[in-house]
Design a protein around this motif. Structure first.
Motif, short mmCIF file in Angstrom:
data_model
loop_
_atom_site.label_atom_id
_atom_site.label_comp_id
_atom_site.label_asym_id
_atom_site.label_seq_id
_atom_site.Cartn_x
_atom_site.Cartn_y
_atom_site.Cartn_z
N LYS A 270 -27.71 35.69 -61.44
CA LYS A 270 -27.92 37.06 -60.94
C LYS A 270 -27.21 38.07 -61.83
N THR A 271 -27.92 39.15 -62.17
CA THR A 271 -27.35 40.21 -63.00
C THR A 271 -27.56 41.57 -62.35
N PRO B 163 -20.80 35.75 -61.08
CA PRO B 163 -20.86 34.59 -61.99
C PRO B 163 -20.45 33.27 -61.37
N ARG C 206 -28.04 40.98 -68.49
CA ARG C 206 -26.87 40.69 -69.31
C ARG C 206 -25.57 40.66 -68.49
N THR C 207 -25.43 41.62 -67.58
CA THR C 207 -24.19 41.79 -66.84
C THR C 207 -24.21 40.95 -65.56
N LYS C 208 -23.37 39.95 -65.48
CA LYS C 208 -23.36 39.05 -64.33
C LYS C 208 -22.89 39.77 -63.07
N SER D 34 -23.44 32.77 -58.19
CA SER D 34 -24.82 32.68 -58.67
C SER D 34 -24.87 33.21 -60.11
N PRO D 35 -24.67 32.34 -61.08
CA PRO D 35 -24.59 32.78 -62.49
C PRO D 35 -25.85 33.45 -62.99
#
Length: 313
Positions: A206-207, A200, A195-197, A203-204
């Motif tokens: 990746k969290t 962003p 959920r948490t980038k 690399s959108p």
């Protein structure tokens, strides 16, 4: 694309496994796998130049300068193999500074000087020489210098690592397994609960949740590598359990984190070049840089942790 990714993934793993099998039993550690490192460096350096060529606002360096320079750096890092084949190794080659990272430094220095001389020869008007030179040296250092540390991991021998090269194979395998386990864990967990980038813009996908999952997977891979796999390779780790376990945790954390940074670094280069892939000749993967990004970035970290004795015998 998924079926191509699976097919090529199995092919790559098979080739590496076969080469590692024959290299492990060789009298000259690293010699069998050296062509793979040289070939990968050749392709990666060419892809870096291709990325630079995508931006018409900057003068791209010559691939006829960058590719040979990167390859020469890797060949220089393989120099101790020559003395291994000749069965006479001066002390400076197998131990001390030269025996560890000195050959990588020698290769980088020589390639950088050649690049500088080439720019002096081609110089006609001001405005582009410095940029071309900077990009050339960067590409040589990235593709060749970082691969040199991968080679040095395989060449760990002498002193506490013995003379037959088995610890060097374990060091190389530990880098690959931990980095790829971290990549896989981050992808799986990120797709499930991410959920948490993390980054962003770069690399959108990746969290931070994925990064946590990657650390768990990397830790499992590290425990297996320095447990059952080390025993299977005949590497006896003479450490008490707390020291061994903490070492594994730190190795998983630092090498895994370096792998994530390497992935983001190549994302930066690709986005800055307005392209999604470093190349298009490998369906499902993009290019050699997309395969090697995390391994190359993590290699110096893994090497420092090995020679610092955080892990190993």
């Amino acid at each position: 694309m998924l079926h191509w990714r699976l097919i090529l993934g199995v092919l790559f793993v098979t080739v590496i496994a076969v080469l590692a099998y024959f290299d492990f039993g060789s009298k000259h550690p690293g010699l069998v796998m050296a062509p793979l490192a040289i070939g990968a460096t050749w392709l990666a350096a060419g892809e870096l130049v291709r990325l630079f060529e995508q931006d018409s606002q900057i003068p791209a360096p010559s691939r006829y300068l960058v590719v040979p320079g990167a390859v020469a750096t890797v060949i220089a890092s393989c120099a101790p193999m020559a003395w291994s084949v000749a069965e006479r190794a001066p002390m400076a080659i197998t131990s001390g500074v030269v025996g560890r990272v000195g050959w990588v430094a020698i290769g980088l220095a020589a390639s950088s000087l050649v690049a500088l001389c080439a720019e002096m020869l081609r110089y006609r008007t001001p405005g582009s020489a410095t940029t071309r030179l900077a990009l050339a040296i960067f590409a040589i250092a990235y593709a060749g210098g970082l691969m040199g540390f991968v080679v040095q991991l395989r060449l760990l021998r002498g002193g506490p690592w013995g003379e037959d090269g088995r610890w060097g194979m374990l060091a190389l395998v530990s880098l690959i397994l931990v980095v790829k386990a971290s990549d896989s864990g981050a992808y799986v967990v990120g797709r499930l609960i991410g959920r948490t980038k993390m980054a962003p813009v770069l690399s959108p996908g990746k969290t931070w949740e994925g990064a946590a999952g990657g650390f768990v997977f990397a830790t499992i891979a590290t425990l297996i590598t320095f447990g059952p796999l080390a025993a299977a390779l005949g590497c006896e780790i003479d450490r008490n359990f707390p020291s061994w376990f903490v070492g594994c945790l730190l190795y998983a954390l630092l090498v895994g984190a370096a792998g994530v940074a390497g992935d983001l670094a190549v994302s930066l280069l690709k986005r800055d070049a307005y392209t999604k892939h470093s190349s298009t000749w490998m369906p499902g993967f993009g290019g050699v840089l997309d395969l090697l990004d995390s391994i190359l970035f993590a290699a110096p970290v893994a090497f420092l942790l090995w020679i610092g004795r955080l892990v190993g015998p």
